[in-house]
Design a protein around this motif. Structure first.
Motif, PDB file in Angstrom:
ATOM      1  N   TYR A  15       0.865  -1.239   0.148  1.00  0.00           N
ATOM      2  CA  TYR A  15      -0.003  -0.010   0.020  1.00  0.00           C
ATOM      3  C   TYR A  15       0.869   1.112   0.206  1.00  0.00           C
ATOM      4  O   TYR A  15       2.139   1.112   0.083  1.00  0.00           O
ATOM      5  CB  TYR A  15      -0.923   0.026   1.282  1.00  0.00           C
ATOM      6  N   ASP A  55      -2.132  -1.875  -5.775  1.00  0.00           N
ATOM      7  CA  ASP A  55      -3.474  -1.166  -6.420  1.00  0.00           C
ATOM      8  C   ASP A  55      -2.986  -1.038  -7.722  1.00  0.00           C
ATOM      9  O   ASP A  55      -2.075  -0.013  -8.163  1.00  0.00           O
ATOM     10  CB  ASP A  55      -3.795   0.095  -5.580  1.00  0.00           C
ATOM     11  N   PHE A  94      -8.312  -0.151  -0.665  1.00  0.00           N
ATOM     12  CA  PHE A  94      -7.880  -1.435  -0.374  1.00  0.00           C
ATOM     13  C   PHE A  94      -8.917  -1.988   0.707  1.00  0.00           C
ATOM     14  O   PHE A  94      -8.686  -3.357   0.951  1.00  0.00           O
ATOM     15  CB  PHE A  94      -6.678  -1.246   0.632  1.00  0.00           C
TER      16      PHE A  94
END
Length: 326
Positions: A15, A55, A94
């Motif tokens: 992340y 992502d 997320f």
């Protein structure tokens, strides 16, 4: 690697601002564990598949795998952050993916500030978790419905596993190796990496970090006085006098501002000073107890062990071997 199915897939989520050292360190740890299992048990040994997830804009996608496959991760690890914990806005891409993984049976794991992202999913509500002690106040403000226990380095709560310190990814990794490949392989992996096996406690390392930004000037004045005097002579009457408050009012406001009773606060402050003396001086435990305000060395030893998790002698052996030898 054997062609049979892995014992589990462990996915590591990358992340924003995630610590890549932990991502790659965990990957290496599980790779070493696989080798240790194979060396001991041969070609039929269980093994761990590791994947990395990121992502990609429209979805969370697998971007790395140690072995090809299409399985769902049995465990998802949220590594530490490099600096500050993830914000609520940064977490949004997320959280749905993590909730879906949990609904499909994945065990969610976090290390250090990774707990903030895990908490944004709602999975921690009403559960006991840990994070780095430095972030404890921020975490408690953002997630008041979570039971935070920063004394513990790792909390294994079945479908949630949280680890506290920024380097506690080693403890989490070894715990997962123990669960998936067995204690013999876990111990061999720990010995190869020259790290302690799981069982340490975060409170061995955490310094007393009192709340100061609470806005109560009278209580802050008392805190500064306690720091300057080492809490010597810190009776309830003396502290209330410093604050210019009645004792009952002082007790209520002190606890509201600091989250502790005055006696508990003074104990932590004195134990913090004792830790420093044990780390940096050759003084006996009895002398150190007296210096920080305890005439009864036996009572000091019991309090020190309760707060720190180690006896004064064990603490000195771990953190000041030169002083112990002297």
């Amino acid at each position: 690697m054997p062609q049979k199915l892995p014992a589990a897939e462990i996915g590591i989520l990358i992340y924003p601002d995630a610590q890549l050292g932990a991502v790659h360190g965990l990957t290496d740890l599980f790779t070493i564990a696989n080798r240790m299992a194979r060396d001991r048990l041969g070609a039929d040994a269980p093994w761990i598949r590791v994947t990395h997830w990121r992502d990609a804009g429209s979805a969370i996608e697998r971007v790395f795998e140690t072995e090809p496959g299409e399985s769902e991760p049995d465990f998802v690890i949220l590594p530490p952050a490099v600096t500050a914990p993830i914000t609520q806005a940064e977490a949004k891409p997320f959280t749905d993916w993590l909730r879906e993984r949990r609904e499909r049976g994945s065990t969610l794991c976090s290390v250090c500030a990774g707990a903030f992202l895990l908490a944004e999913t709602g999975a921690m509500a009403g559960r006991s978790v840990t994070t780095h002690w430095f972030f404890a106040d921020d975490f408690a403000r953002r997630f008041p419905d979570v039971r935070l226990e920063t004394d513990k380095l790792v909390i294994d709560d079945g479908d949630l596993i949280t680890a506290g310190g920024i380097m506690a990814w080693t403890d989490l990794g070894l715990k997962l190796v123990d669960r998936l490949l067995g204690s013999t392989v876990m111990l061999a992996t720990a010995h190869f990496l020259l790290v302690d096996p799981p069982g340490r406690e975060q409170r061995y390392y955490s310094a007393f970090s009192p709340r100061l930004a609470h806005g109560d000037e009278a209580i802050l004045k008392v805190q500064h006085w306690l720091q300057a005097t080492g809490a010597h002579g810190a009776t309830l009457a003396a502290m209330a006098a410093q604050a210019r408050l009645e004792e009952r009012t002082f007790l209520r406001r002190f606890r509201a501002a600091t989250g502790m009773k005055p006696t508990e606060y003074c104990q932590h402050l004195r134990i913090g000073r004792a830790r420093e003396l044990l780390e940096t001086t050759h003084g006996t435990v009895e002398r150190i107890a007296f210096e920080v305000g305890y005439e009864d060395a036996s009572a000091f030893r019991k309090l020190f062990q309760r707060v720190v998790g180690l006896t004064p002698r064990e603490f000195r052996q771990r953190f000041n071997a030169g002083a112990e030898a002297a």
